[in-house]
Write a protein that holds these residues in place. Structure first.
Motif, PDB file in Angstrom:
ATOM      1  N   GLU A 128      -7.434  14.718   1.149  1.00  0.00           N
ATOM      2  CA  GLU A 128      -7.194  13.384   1.692  1.00  0.00           C
ATOM      3  C   GLU A 128      -5.961  12.762   1.035  1.00  0.00           C
ATOM      4  O   GLU A 128      -5.650  13.078  -0.109  1.00  0.00           O
ATOM      5  CB  GLU A 128      -8.414  12.496   1.439  1.00  0.00           C
ATOM      6  N   PRO A 129      -5.296  11.855   1.743  1.00  0.00           N
ATOM      7  CA  PRO A 129      -4.162  11.150   1.127  1.00  0.00           C
ATOM      8  C   PRO A 129      -4.627  10.305  -0.056  1.00  0.00           C
ATOM      9  O   PRO A 129      -5.751   9.799  -0.065  1.00  0.00           O
ATOM     10  CB  PRO A 129      -3.633  10.252   2.242  1.00  0.00           C
ATOM     11  N   VAL A 133       0.873  -1.172   0.000  1.00  0.00           N
ATOM     12  CA  VAL A 133       0.000   0.000   0.000  1.00  0.00           C
ATOM     13  C   VAL A 133       0.909   1.220   0.000  1.00  0.00           C
ATOM     14  O   VAL A 133       1.869   1.292   0.775  1.00  0.00           O
ATOM     15  CB  VAL A 133      -0.927   0.014   1.234  1.00  0.00           C
ATOM     16  N   ASP A 183       0.723  11.471   1.161  1.00  0.00           N
ATOM     17  CA  ASP A 183       0.160  12.519   2.011  1.00  0.00           C
ATOM     18  C   ASP A 183       0.317  13.865   1.327  1.00  0.00           C
ATOM     19  O   ASP A 183       1.432  14.259   0.977  1.00  0.00           O
ATOM     20  CB  ASP A 183       0.842  12.537   3.379  1.00  0.00           C
ATOM     21  N   GLU A 205       4.349   7.002   2.021  1.00  0.00           N
ATOM     22  CA  GLU A 205       4.598   5.868   2.907  1.00  0.00           C
ATOM     23  C   GLU A 205       4.385   4.569   2.139  1.00  0.00           C
ATOM     24  O   GLU A 205       3.448   4.452   1.350  1.00  0.00           O
ATOM     25  CB  GLU A 205       3.655   5.903   4.107  1.00  0.00           C
ATOM     26  N   VAL A 253      -4.196   6.864  -2.011  1.00  0.00           N
ATOM     27  CA  VAL A 253      -3.757   5.519  -1.659  1.00  0.00           C
ATOM     28  C   VAL A 253      -3.727   4.676  -2.927  1.00  0.00           C
ATOM     29  O   VAL A 253      -4.687   4.660  -3.704  1.00  0.00           O
ATOM     30  CB  VAL A 253      -4.697   4.891  -0.611  1.00  0.00           C
ATOM     31  N   ARG A 291       9.356   5.496   4.515  1.00  0.00           N
ATOM     32  CA  ARG A 291       8.657   6.759   4.376  1.00  0.00           C
ATOM     33  C   ARG A 291       9.602   7.697   3.633  1.00  0.00           C
ATOM     34  O   ARG A 291      10.706   7.992   4.100  1.00  0.00           O
ATOM     35  CB  ARG A 291       8.296   7.358   5.725  1.00  0.00           C
ATOM     36  N   ASN A 342      -2.561   0.721  -4.377  1.00  0.00           N
ATOM     37  CA  ASN A 342      -2.228  -0.665  -4.025  1.00  0.00           C
ATOM     38  C   ASN A 342      -1.535  -1.314  -5.213  1.00  0.00           C
ATOM     39  O   ASN A 342      -2.002  -1.192  -6.345  1.00  0.00           O
ATOM     40  CB  ASN A 342      -3.501  -1.445  -3.688  1.00  0.00           C
ATOM     41  N   ARG A 390       0.819   5.335   0.359  1.00  0.00           N
ATOM     42  CA  ARG A 390       0.004   6.447   0.827  1.00  0.00           C
ATOM     43  C   ARG A 390       0.746   7.747   0.534  1.00  0.00           C
ATOM     44  O   ARG A 390       1.837   7.974   1.061  1.00  0.00           O
ATOM     45  CB  ARG A 390      -0.260   6.310   2.316  1.00  0.00           C
TER      46      ARG A 390
END
Length: 62
Positions: A14-15, A5, A9, A46, A17, A56, A19, A7
């Motif tokens: 909103e972040p 995953v 930021d 991340e 995401v 990160r 996959n 992410r």
């Protein structure tokens, strides 16, 4: 292949995401670096695998 995953930021909103199934942690970090290049205004990217933080990445300050 392992599920990762990613992410992204962002300072506003909103972040994001994403996959991806990738063969190794190294390839996951390489993909995260590409996301960092694609979103230079982001705060951090991340990388998570099975809920654990792999890395990160933060943009470099110029």
């Amino acid at each position: 292949m392992k599920p990762f995953v990613f992410r992204v930021d962002r300072p506003e909103g909103e972040p994001l995401v994403r996959n991806r199934n990738l063969p190794s942690d190294a390839e996951a970090v390489a993909y995260a670096r590409q996301l960092l290049n694609d979103w230079p205004e982001c705060i951090a990217v991340e990388v998570l695998q099975a809920g654990a933080l792999v890395d990160r990445l933060r943009p470099t300050q110029s």
